[in-house]
Design an enzyme around this catalytic site. Structure first.
Site, PDB file in Angstrom:
ATOM      1  N   THR A   1      -1.708  13.349  -4.286  1.00  0.00           N
ATOM      2  CA  THR A   1      -2.349  13.523  -5.597  1.00  0.00           C
ATOM      3  C   THR A   1      -2.969  14.899  -5.555  1.00  0.00           C
ATOM      4  O   THR A   1      -3.296  15.383  -4.468  1.00  0.00           O
ATOM      5  CB  THR A   1      -3.484  12.483  -5.775  1.00  0.00           C
ATOM      6  OG1 THR A   1      -2.914  11.191  -5.914  1.00  0.00           O
ATOM      7  CG2 THR A   1      -4.361  12.760  -6.987  1.00  0.00           C
TER       8      THR A   1
ATOM      9  N   ARG B   1       2.688  -0.175 -12.204  1.00  0.00           N
ATOM     10  CA  ARG B   1       1.424  -0.066 -11.456  1.00  0.00           C
ATOM     11  C   ARG B   1       0.667   1.211 -11.863  1.00  0.00           C
ATOM     12  O   ARG B   1       1.235   2.282 -11.990  1.00  0.00           O
ATOM     13  CB  ARG B   1       1.735  -0.020  -9.956  1.00  0.00           C
ATOM     14  CG  ARG B   1       0.511   0.149  -9.049  1.00  0.00           C
ATOM     15  CD  ARG B   1       0.303   1.593  -8.638  1.00  0.00           C
ATOM     16  NE  ARG B   1      -0.713   1.736  -7.597  1.00  0.00           N
ATOM     17  CZ  ARG B   1      -1.175   2.915  -7.182  1.00  0.00           C
ATOM     18  NH1 ARG B   1      -0.733   4.029  -7.716  1.00  0.00           N
ATOM     19  NH2 ARG B   1      -2.085   2.974  -6.245  1.00  0.00           N
TER      20      ARG B   1
HETATM   21  N1  ASP Z   1      -4.264   7.902  -5.363  1.00  0.00           N
HETATM   22  C1  ASP Z   1      -2.892   7.860  -5.779  1.00  0.00           C
HETATM   23  C2  ASP Z   1      -2.603   6.484  -6.307  1.00  0.00           C
HETATM   24  O1  ASP Z   1      -3.045   5.504  -5.735  1.00  0.00           O
HETATM   25  C3  ASP Z   1      -1.876   8.156  -4.748  1.00  0.00           C
HETATM   26  C4  ASP Z   1      -2.210   9.115  -3.665  1.00  0.00           C
HETATM   27  O2  ASP Z   1      -3.113   9.937  -3.789  1.00  0.00           O
HETATM   28  O3  ASP Z   1      -1.565   9.054  -2.628  1.00  0.00           O
HETATM   29  O4  ASP Z   1      -1.878   6.387  -7.254  1.00  0.00           O
END
Ligand code: ASP
Length: 358
Positions: free
Chosen positions: A210, A238
């Site tokens: 992210t 999701r």
């Molecule tokens: N936080 C993000 C999510 O759960 C994914 C990530 O940062 O790896 O969608």
């Protein structure tokens, strides 16, 4: 004043008094700490790779010329979003279990106490700009799925395929690795040719990632963006923490900002970014506040006798230009952030707590 008017007046005065008393227990939310004086601008991102560094260089130009924190964070986020080689956000992001890229993003502007976000949006390269458009051109905070896409198109965003051939290839490899005994992968009669059922199956790359971009401008105003393609191979539909205000992002113009990457399910349950900003308001440094969030999540599981450390990384900055970064369980990329200030660009190494135990 008639009797009725007087009664109404008294009732309202009493209610206002009670409200004020209750508010007296809250921190003073009325006066931004930097009101009336200039601040030293700063911008940070959770990305430490070359694209993250380039993003900070270009976003910094906006801040250096007196521009708004909001414009700077959008610029920085867009640069990472359109990079096809970055598989964690926007164009080139890894898809869900069905091979479809569904993006989440949020945007928050401390100056106006405004927020916008999109979740599960498809076919748009720069979801953070759609989140900003939701914030500025609707009276809502969050749009999802088809509605978010229709809104984006109505605002002039281009609808296009954002699944790159490379991301698709990685998804196909993931599908082939699901089981040695299903119909995916090479024909069954070729599988054991060079010994071992998995010989034609290559490792699949990590599915975390992210980008958070947070900034304070020379006016002392704070803004932030969090944008992601979410956990790869997620169940279609999701939604992670990134578009949830308070979870993947929070901004408070009188304190600073925080953002999260990593396993969103835990960030959502703990509203970690809101928690971090609250800790900074209580006087903790950004570094201490990020570590507090990790401790809080670990202790929550301990309290119900579960020995579990999710993979997460938090970044934060306050209005004095201090930054923080803490990392747990090996999630969310390297335990560091890239920052740009009047002194130039540097990387800040955070702390790693509760390292991977899987
Ligand atoms: N936080 C993000 C999510 O759960 C994914 C990530 O940062 O790896 O969608």
């Amino acid at each position: 004043m008639s009797t009725l008017d007087r009664r109404d007046f008294l009732r309202h005065s009493l209610a206002a008094g009670a409200g004020a008393a209750a508010l007296g227990r809250l921190p003073d939310l009325s006066v931004p700490r930097n009101a009336g004086r200039g601040a030293n601008p700063i911008i940070i991102t959770s990305h430490t790779n070359e694209t993250g560094q380039e993003a900070m260089r270009q976003a910094w130009e906006i801040l250096a010329s007196g521009g708004m924190a909001l414009d700077a964070v959008e610029k920085g986020a867009n640069i990472v979003e359109v990079d096809p080689n970055d598989h964690s956000v926007g164009y080139g992001g890894l898809p869900n279990a069905a091979g479809v890229v569904q993006l989440d993003a949020s945007c928050m502007d401390g100056k106006t106490y405004s927020a916008g976000s999109v979740a599960c949006i498809e076919n748009i390269k720069t979801p953070s700009s759609v989140a900003r458009a939701v914030m500025e051109h609707t009276d809502h905070v969050m749009l999802v799925g088809k509605g978010a896409l229709a809104f984006a198109v109505s605002m002039g965003f281009k609808e296009e395929n954002i699944l790159t051939p490379e991301a698709r290839e990685i998804w196909i490899r993931w599908r082939e690795n699901l089981s040695p005994n299903d119909a995916y992968g090479p024909p069954v009669y070729l599988r054991n040719r060079s010994g071992g059922g998995g010989s034609d199956r290559r490792p699949v790359e990590s599915h975390h990632g992210t980008v958070n971009v947070l900034a304070v401008d020379s006016n002392g105003d704070v803004a932030g963006i969090t944008t992601t393609s979410g956990l790869s191979w997620k169940v279609p539909g999701r939604v992670g923490d990134s578009p949830i205000i308070g979870a993947g992002l929070y901004v408070d113009n009188s304190v600073g900002a925080a953002g999260a990457t990593g396993r969103g399910e835990d960030v959502m349950k703990s509203l970690a970014s809101y928690f971090i900003v609250g800790r900074m308001r209580d006087g903790r440094t950004p570094q201490q506040a990020c570590e507090d969030a990790i401790e809080m999540i670990v202790q929550r599981y301990k309290a119900v006798n579960i020995d579990y450390v999710p993979g997460e990384k938090f970044v934060a900055l306050n209005k004095d230009g201090e930054v923080g970064c803490a990392y747990m369980g090996g999630g969310g990329g390297p335990p560091a952030l890239t920052m740009h200030t009047p002194g130039g660009q540097t990387q800040y190494k955070g702390t790693s707590l509760y390292p991977v135990r899987r």
